[in-house]
Motif scaffolding. Structure first.
Motif, PDB file in Angstrom:
ATOM      1  N   PRO A 296      58.349  81.971 103.667  1.00 13.09           N
ATOM      2  CA  PRO A 296      58.202  81.125 104.853  1.00 13.09           C
ATOM      3  C   PRO A 296      59.216  79.976 104.842  1.00 13.09           C
ATOM      4  O   PRO A 296      59.299  79.239 103.858  1.00 13.09           O
ATOM      5  N   VAL A 297      59.948  79.856 105.922  1.00 14.67           N
ATOM      6  CA  VAL A 297      60.982  78.827 106.010  1.00 14.67           C
ATOM      7  C   VAL A 297      60.942  78.150 107.373  1.00 14.67           C
ATOM      8  O   VAL A 297      60.439  78.705 108.357  1.00 14.67           O
ATOM      9  N   ALA A 298      61.489  76.944 107.409  1.00 17.41           N
ATOM     10  CA  ALA A 298      61.771  76.234 108.650  1.00 17.41           C
ATOM     11  C   ALA A 298      63.286  76.139 108.775  1.00 17.41           C
ATOM     12  O   ALA A 298      63.975  75.801 107.811  1.00 17.41           O
ATOM     13  N   VAL A 299      63.791  76.445 109.951  1.00 19.99           N
ATOM     14  CA  VAL A 299      65.232  76.557 110.164  1.00 19.99           C
ATOM     15  C   VAL A 299      65.660  75.696 111.340  1.00 19.99           C
ATOM     16  O   VAL A 299      65.017  75.714 112.406  1.00 19.99           O
ATOM     17  N   ALA A 300      66.728  74.946 111.140  1.00 20.13           N
ATOM     18  CA  ALA A 300      67.396  74.246 112.236  1.00 20.13           C
ATOM     19  C   ALA A 300      68.783  74.849 112.380  1.00 20.13           C
ATOM     20  O   ALA A 300      69.451  75.131 111.381  1.00 20.13           O
ATOM     21  N   GLY A 301      69.205  75.075 113.619  1.00 17.87           N
ATOM     22  CA  GLY A 301      70.518  75.669 113.814  1.00 17.87           C
ATOM     23  C   GLY A 301      70.736  76.112 115.237  1.00 17.87           C
ATOM     24  O   GLY A 301      70.248  75.467 116.180  1.00 17.87           O
ATOM     25  N   TYR A 302      71.449  77.224 115.385  1.00 14.67           N
ATOM     26  CA  TYR A 302      71.854  77.696 116.703  1.00 14.67           C
ATOM     27  C   TYR A 302      71.465  79.159 116.866  1.00 14.67           C
ATOM     28  O   TYR A 302      71.791  79.995 116.024  1.00 14.67           O
ATOM     29  N   LEU A 303      70.788  79.459 117.972  1.00  9.20           N
ATOM     30  CA  LEU A 303      70.311  80.806 118.269  1.00  9.20           C
ATOM     31  C   LEU A 303      71.228  81.470 119.274  1.00  9.20           C
ATOM     32  O   LEU A 303      71.575  80.894 120.308  1.00  9.20           O
ATOM     33  N   SER A 304      71.587  82.723 119.004  1.00  6.00           N
ATOM     34  CA  SER A 304      72.482  83.480 119.867  1.00  6.00           C
ATOM     35  C   SER A 304      71.763  83.997 121.109  1.00  6.00           C
ATOM     36  O   SER A 304      70.525  84.040 121.153  1.00  6.00           O
TER      37      SER A 304
END
Length: 210
Positions: free
Chosen positions: A160-168
Motif C-alpha cells: 500500500p502506497v500513497a503517490v503524488a505525481g502526474y497521471l496520463s
C-alpha cells in the motif's frame, strides 16, 4: 559525437550548467513547441512540408522522453531523436518551475493517489484504490522522493502506497502496453491507511501476472 557524449556527462554530473549542453542553447526563453519549430527550421529547411511536420512531431515525442528521463542515456545514432532527448533533459534541469506546465502540456494531470504497488521483472503496477481497478504503470519522475523502506517490502500481492505525481490520459502504457494509464511520481510513500492486498490464492511458485 564525442562532444555530445561529454555534454551528457555534464548534464548528469554538473546539473547547474546543463543549459550550456543543450542543442539549441535557447532553453531559457522558449517552449518545447518553439524548440521543435526552430530545430525543424534549422535541420529540415529543405524538406517537404509533410517531412517537416513529421520531424516536428517526432521531436516533441523525444523531447518528452528526455524530459521525464533526466538522468538517463539516449542510445542510438538518430540525430533528431538524440537531440530532442537531450533538449528535454536540459529543459528539466534548467527550468524546474515549468515542470508542472510541461507535464500538463503533454496531457498529464497532477494527482494524489493511493493504491497497491507491485514491482517485479518488467513490471511496476499501481492498482489505484478508488474502486476502478485501474492498473497504472508507476515510475519515478526525475529526482522523485521514494520511501527507501519500500525497497525492502516488496510483495507479490502489492504494497500500500500513497503517490503524488502526474497521471496520463487513458491509453496503453508500460511494458508491452499492458497498463491502462501511467503515473510519473514525484513522491511515493508507504500508506498505512490502505488495506493490504488479499493473499494470492494460487499455489506458491506460480507466476504473478498483473
Amino acid at each position: 559525437m564525442q562532444l555530445r557524449s561529454a555534454c551528457f556527462q555534464v548534464i548528469k554530473a554538473t546539473l547547474p550548467i546543463a543549459l550550456a549542453c543543450s542543442v539549441t542553447g535557447e532553453l531559457s526563453s522558449t517552449t518545447p513547441q518553439q524548440l521543435a519549430d526552430r530545430y525543424v527550421d534549422r535541420v529540415y529547411a529543405q524538406s517537404t512540408p509533410v517531412a517537416r511536420e513529421r520531424a516536428r512531431r517526432s521531436y516533441l515525442i523525444w523531447f518528452f522522453e528526455g524530459f521525464v528521463s533526466p538522468g538517463d542515456f539516449m542510445p542510438g545514432d538518430h540525430d533528431l531523436e538524440r537531440d530532442a532527448f537531450q533538449d528535454g533533459q536540459a529543459f528539466w534541469w534548467t527550468r524546474p518551475s515549468l515542470r508542472p506546465w510541461v507535464m500538463q502540456n503533454y496531457g498529464y494531470v497532477e494527482v494524489r493517489l493511493a493504491g497497491l504497488w507491485t514491482v517485479g521483472y518488467e513490471a511496476s503496477s499501481l492498482e489505484v484504490g478508488d474502486g476502478s481497478r485501474r492498473r497504472c504503470w508507476l515510475w519515478g519522475l526525475g529526482d522523485a522522493q521514494i520511501d527507501p523502506s519500500l525497497a525492502m517490502s516488496r510483495s507479490p500481492w502489492g504494497v500500500p502506497v500513497a503517490v503524488a505525481g502526474y497521471l496520463s490520459p487513458p491509453g496503453r502504457y508500460g511494458h508491452l502496453g499492458s497498463y491502462d494509464c501511467q503515473v510519473y511520481a514525484t513522491k511515493i510513500a508507504r500508506d498505512g491507511n490502505q488495506p493490504l492486498a488479499a493473499p494470492d490464492p494460487r499455489p506458491p511458485g506460480m507466476p504473478v501476472w498483473r
